[in-house]
Scaffold this active site. Sequence first.
Site, short mmCIF file in Angstrom:
data_model
loop_
_atom_site.label_atom_id
_atom_site.label_comp_id
_atom_site.label_asym_id
_atom_site.label_seq_id
_atom_site.Cartn_x
_atom_site.Cartn_y
_atom_site.Cartn_z
N ARG A 60 52.08 60.71 98.04
CA ARG A 60 52.42 62.11 98.21
C ARG A 60 53.45 62.58 97.18
O ARG A 60 53.41 63.72 96.70
CB ARG A 60 52.98 62.33 99.62
CG ARG A 60 53.24 63.77 99.95
CD ARG A 60 53.43 63.96 101.44
NE ARG A 60 53.60 65.37 101.78
CZ ARG A 60 54.68 65.85 102.39
NH1 ARG A 60 55.66 65.05 102.74
NH2 ARG A 60 54.76 67.13 102.66
N HIS A 189 44.88 61.99 102.63
CA HIS A 189 45.37 62.01 104.01
C HIS A 189 44.77 60.89 104.86
O HIS A 189 44.91 60.89 106.07
CB HIS A 189 45.12 63.40 104.64
CG HIS A 189 46.00 64.46 104.07
ND1 HIS A 189 45.81 65.81 104.25
CD2 HIS A 189 47.12 64.36 103.29
CE1 HIS A 189 46.75 66.49 103.63
NE2 HIS A 189 47.55 65.64 103.03
C1 HEM Z 1 45.19 70.17 99.87
C2 HEM Z 1 46.44 70.56 100.04
C3 HEM Z 1 47.43 69.72 100.76
C4 HEM Z 1 48.22 70.14 101.78
C5 HEM Z 1 48.29 71.54 102.36
C6 HEM Z 1 48.99 69.01 102.20
C7 HEM Z 1 49.94 69.04 103.21
C8 HEM Z 1 50.55 67.93 103.76
C9 HEM Z 1 51.44 67.96 104.89
C10 HEM Z 1 51.90 69.20 105.63
C11 HEM Z 1 51.79 66.68 105.17
C12 HEM Z 1 52.67 66.21 106.30
C13 HEM Z 1 54.14 66.34 105.98
C14 HEM Z 1 54.95 66.05 107.20
O1 HEM Z 1 54.79 66.75 108.20
O2 HEM Z 1 55.77 65.12 107.15
C15 HEM Z 1 51.13 65.84 104.21
C16 HEM Z 1 51.25 64.48 104.14
C17 HEM Z 1 50.67 63.70 103.17
N1 HEM Z 1 49.94 64.15 102.09
FE1 HEM Z 1 49.23 66.01 101.83
N2 HEM Z 1 48.66 67.92 101.46
C18 HEM Z 1 47.71 68.31 100.57
C19 HEM Z 1 47.15 67.52 99.58
C20 HEM Z 1 47.48 66.21 99.35
C21 HEM Z 1 47.08 65.46 98.20
C22 HEM Z 1 46.30 66.01 97.02
C23 HEM Z 1 47.57 64.19 98.36
C24 HEM Z 1 47.44 63.01 97.45
C25 HEM Z 1 46.37 62.74 96.75
C26 HEM Z 1 48.27 64.17 99.63
C27 HEM Z 1 48.87 63.06 100.18
C28 HEM Z 1 49.58 63.06 101.36
C29 HEM Z 1 50.06 61.85 101.99
C30 HEM Z 1 49.83 60.44 101.52
C31 HEM Z 1 50.78 62.26 103.13
C32 HEM Z 1 51.53 61.37 104.12
C33 HEM Z 1 52.97 61.26 103.67
C34 HEM Z 1 53.79 60.28 104.46
O3 HEM Z 1 53.34 59.76 105.48
O4 HEM Z 1 54.92 60.02 104.03
N3 HEM Z 1 48.22 65.41 100.18
N4 HEM Z 1 50.38 66.63 103.35
#
Ligand code: HEM
Length: 318
Positions: A60, A189
Amino acid sequence: MASTTFLTFVCYGILSISLCVNALSVNYYDHTCPNLEATITKIVKKAMTNDKTVAAALLRMHFHDCFVRGCDASVLLNSTANNKAEKDGAVNISLHAFYVIDMVKKELEALCPGVVSCADILALVARDAVTLSGGPTWNVPKGRLDGRISIAGEALQLPAPVFNISQLQQSFSQRGLSLDDLVALSGGHTLGFAHCSSFQNRIHNFAKTQDIDPSMQQSFAAKLKNICPLHNKVKNAGATLDSTTSIFDNAYFKLLLQGQSILTSDQALLTNAKTKALVTRYASSQEEFYKAFAYSMIKMSSILGSGKEVRNDCRVVN
Ligand code: HEM
Ligand SMILES: *[C@@H]1O[C@H](CO)[C@@H](O)[C@H](O)[C@H]1NC(C)=O
Ligand SMILES: *[C@@H]1O[C@H](CO)[C@@H](O)[C@H](O)[C@H]1NC(C)=O
Ligand SMILES: *[C@@H]1O[C@H](CO)[C@@H](O)[C@H](O)[C@H]1NC(C)=O
């Protein structure tokens, strides 16, 4: 596997003006730091063994870096006395594991001082996090430079979890990324966790006459409501983004088709014929997902920044 070739960073000196064409190369450090990738992988592996949440955090972090000012490690800079940095902005919720980047940088500075940029480190650790979680691997083009600017307010440029498909499409296309990239990269995700605040819009007061988002499987929504009551007081309450949170697989797409996605932005992938077809394809073929993810990661991690230096400490400009 994606095998796009990239040119090296080329500079032409014309009189006293130098014109630089910033492009990336898989072989960028072959002569200046030949052992960097093995060194990085060793550190990421150890950190992942000690803490299961590290891989998701590292993936992320790279996404957040590339979507704001290009991939220039702006996400790593600390706030200073007169500037609040990206990582301290409102959208920073749950960004963590910065210490892993510090460990990598420290070891690389001992191995080949002043050579490897923090932006390249982010791209490499993100790849390792995916591969070591059981996902695909790919060659990472390198040669990014580190930026000197990081502004808290600019984190608002990141796509929001409540975005619909047209807003997501716009956010991605502004960065040269397509609907195909959107679906493949949303597959990120498959790792990690979301706090209640990131999906409360779907489980409380969704619409005037509907408390819960009707596109969610109702028993799944009920479970989330239990974990995240309206006036949630539990500090780190939330839910994993798929059922196999530390394994990089295609479960995210399978669950999405069953109404078990966490974010509005995940669910939105089913509201457009093209993106829905891709979700269905990746749900039925993990191999197709892996291929598409690797390809789109290289695209995302090639979003150009305006970096100027190789930072000595990833948290401060030189
Ligand atoms: C398409 C648009 C995207 C949105 C709106 C989005 C939004 C989010 C949100 C809201 C969270 C949770 C944050 C929290 O509540 O702690 C999250 C977690 C995460 N996102 Fe996305 N994301 C997007 C795209 C991506 C992309 C492109 C990647 C990587 C290729 C990604 C990888 C991750 C990962 C791995 C987590 C988990 C983080 C953790 O557990 O520490 N996301 N994302
Ligand atoms: C950056 O901020 C972190 C957390 O606030 C702090 O622990 C660290 O010492 C700071 N590093 C530098 C180089 O300022
Ligand atoms: C996120 O920003 C808040 C508010 O500025 C700050 O208190 C918090 O330490 C930041 N979190 C991280 C991980 O940097
Ligand atoms: C997405 O949201 C924007 C802003 O609220 C709105 O203008 C647009 O019509 C919506 N698009 C879809 C497909 O729902």
